[in-house]
Design an enzyme around this catalytic site. Structure first.
Site, mmCIF file in Angstrom:
data_model
loop_
_atom_site.group_PDB
_atom_site.id
_atom_site.type_symbol
_atom_site.label_atom_id
_atom_site.label_comp_id
_atom_site.label_asym_id
_atom_site.label_seq_id
_atom_site.Cartn_x
_atom_site.Cartn_y
_atom_site.Cartn_z
ATOM 1 N N LYS A 1 3.751 -9.268 1.838
ATOM 2 C CA LYS A 1 4.482 -8.270 0.739
ATOM 3 C C LYS A 1 3.467 -6.927 0.749
ATOM 4 C CE LYS A 1 1.473 -11.021 -2.371
ATOM 5 N NZ LYS A 1 1.840 -11.959 -3.578
ATOM 6 N N ARG B 1 4.506 -16.999 -14.918
ATOM 7 C CA ARG B 1 5.253 -15.893 -14.135
ATOM 8 C C ARG B 1 6.672 -15.977 -14.027
ATOM 9 N NH1 ARG B 1 2.019 -12.802 -9.324
ATOM 10 N NH2 ARG B 1 2.744 -14.726 -8.099
ATOM 11 N N HIS C 1 2.367 -21.751 -7.982
ATOM 12 C CA HIS C 1 1.303 -20.995 -7.666
ATOM 13 C C HIS C 1 0.129 -21.047 -8.687
ATOM 14 C CE1 HIS C 1 -0.093 -17.148 -5.915
ATOM 15 N NE2 HIS C 1 -0.171 -16.378 -6.974
ATOM 16 N N ARG D 1 0.220 -20.664 1.995
ATOM 17 C CA ARG D 1 0.609 -19.562 1.614
ATOM 18 C C ARG D 1 -0.529 -18.248 1.811
ATOM 19 N NH1 ARG D 1 3.199 -21.662 -2.746
ATOM 20 N NH2 ARG D 1 1.967 -20.196 -4.276
ATOM 21 N N TYR E 1 -12.586 20.290 -8.609
ATOM 22 C CA TYR E 1 -11.875 20.497 -9.804
ATOM 23 C C TYR E 1 -12.952 20.048 -11.112
ATOM 24 C CZ TYR E 1 -7.265 20.702 -7.755
ATOM 25 O OH TYR E 1 -6.154 21.367 -6.886
ATOM 26 N N CYS F 1 -9.791 15.012 -4.822
ATOM 27 C CA CYS F 1 -8.486 15.504 -4.850
ATOM 28 C C CYS F 1 -7.353 15.061 -4.295
ATOM 29 C CB CYS F 1 -8.512 17.170 -4.090
ATOM 30 S SG CYS F 1 -9.798 18.277 -4.442
ATOM 31 N N MET F 2 -5.935 15.384 -4.587
ATOM 32 C CA MET F 2 -4.828 14.733 -3.887
ATOM 33 C C MET F 2 -4.965 14.436 -2.307
ATOM 34 S SD MET F 2 -0.761 15.754 -4.327
ATOM 35 C CE MET F 2 -0.702 15.824 -6.087
ATOM 36 N N ASP F 3 -5.484 15.607 -1.670
ATOM 37 C CA ASP F 3 -5.275 15.330 -0.307
ATOM 38 C C ASP F 3 -6.680 15.701 0.491
ATOM 39 O OD1 ASP F 3 -2.505 15.802 -0.475
ATOM 40 O OD2 ASP F 3 -2.903 17.693 -1.373
#
Ligand SMILES: *Cc1c(COP(=O)(O)O)cnc(C)c1O
Length: 385
Positions: free
Chosen positions: A47, A145, A174, A231, A275, A322-324
């Site tokens: 997943k 769950r 689980h 699992r 920033y 920062c973002m990038d």
């Protein structure tokens, strides 16, 4: 070496920031787990983009390793695997909505029946479509769950016996606390699951052939919970599920996250970086910029805590991420444009940064670090050791 489909590519020129997945380490981790749990089989959990390692590529690899079953969270992940030609059995672990059932059946995906109502929906749809649905029954033994409560489970087990259009090949539960050092609660859940399974003995009926409960924590700490299949999630990727868990099986991380220096500069004393101008140095210092940020999944919350490795040494990330992009203080040491920057991984000299380190800096767990390295980051597959 092969490369997955990155969201952004520049005509074959790889983005300097990328993830490297060492398939040999996955192989070794798989064999280490297989040896420890035998004769139980392995369902490999894929997943969330195979915990960030790349869903399709890891699925193809574990099929070669002989995994008995693949596990995903969502219908869409299962469909993607089928469309990529994966024919191995795939269990979708999550809860289902009624209108999804035809899609499961069309793609030959195994359904989790978590209530009598859902089981009957599955059975009716399978009848209408003239197929047999592969089903695993889900028992809630303490996670709260999904799944029918252990104290009501007989209803589901009885209903399953009457579902002529279902092949009930599995029953599972689980753990909520199998990775803790105190296993009292996990033992209680295991006891409840065994009590549910007693139904089959009491009625002299063969129990479904795939009974499973163990996640990574239980693979390591609760051999009594291995049943027919385990699992394996995070442990297969070479990361331990918690700080407290016993390391009864040796595994190594398969994922490294790397980038390169794109800019070098000298910053004057008192001149703030990034920033919000949260960081400044009292002395003249050398700072490099690295093209990775929270928009790739390198969490902003790690600002002023995280470290990276350049030329074999650990250096601090300074100022806000920062973002990038992010900035690294290398003091008065040397670094050049295009030098490798290790965000997660190790060097030959033994310096290393782990997903656990990032989890501490980000105040979270390694699962969240790995699954948040997003699809903007290309994945490279290699076989190093
Ligand atoms: C995610 C998941 C697992 C794997 O958990 P790990 O701790 O990564 O081993 C196993 N079973 C279910 C139902 C899950 O959702």
């Amino acid at each position: 070496m092969s490369l997955n489909q990155a969201t952004i590519s520049a005509n074959g020129v790889l983005r300097p920031t990328h993830v490297e997945v060492d398939l040999n380490r996955l192989t070794k981790n798989y064999h280490a787990i297989a040896a420890a749990v035998a004769p139980a089989k392995i369902m490999t959990i894929l997943k969330a983009n195979a915990y960030g390692h790349g869903l399709v590529e890891v699925a193809q690899h574990v099929v070669k390793l002989g995994a008995a079953y693949l596990g995903v969270a969502y219908l869409e992940e299962g469909i993607l695997l089928r469309e990529q030609g994966i024919t191995a059995p795939i269990l979708v672990l999550g809860g289902i909505i009624g209108n999804q059932v035809p899609q499961f059946l069309k793609h030959g995906l195994t359904l989790t029946a978590s209530s009598v109502e859902k089981l009957e929906q599955i059975n009716t749809t399978a009848q209408e479509l003239g197929v047999k649905a592969r089903v695993h029954l889900k028992i809630d033994t303490g996670m709260e769950r999904i799944g029918v409560h252990y104290y009501n489970a007989n209803q589901l087990l009885e209903a399953a016996l009457a579902c002529d259009h279902c092949l009930v090949e599995g029953i599972y539960s689980h753990f909520a606390n199998a990775d803790a050092s105190d296993l009292t609660s996990a033992q209680e859940q295991l006891k409840r699951f065994n009590q549910v399974l007693a139904f089959y003995r009491q009625h002299n009926i063969a129990r479904p052939p795939l009974c499973h409960m163990a996640n990574s924590g239980a693979i390591l700490q609760l051999p009594n919970s291995h049943f027919d299949m385990v699992r394996a999630g995070i442990l297969f990727y070479g990361v331990y599920p918690s700080d407290e868990v016993a390391h009864t099986i040796k595994v190594k991380p398969a994922l490294s996250w790397k980038s390169r220096v794109v800019y070098f500069k000298v910053v004057q004393p008192g001149h703030a970086v990034s920033y919000g101008s949260t960081w400044k140095s009292e002395v003249m210092t050398r700072v490099v910029t690295v093209p990775v940020g929270y928009g790739d999944g390198y969490f902003r919350g790690m600002s002023d805590k995280a470290q990276v490795i350049i030329r074999g040494k650990r250096y601090p990330v300074i100022g806000r991420i920062c973002m990038d992009q992010l900035m690294v203080n290398i003091s008065w040491e040397t670094a050049y444009n295009n030098d490798e920057v290790i965000l997660i991984g190790d060097t030959e000299s033994g310096t290393r940064i782990t997903a656990e380190d990032l989890a501490k800096w980000a105040n979270t767990i390694p699962y969240e670090i790995l699954t948040n390295i997003n699809t903007r980051v290309p994945r490279i597959y290699c076989t190093q050791e």
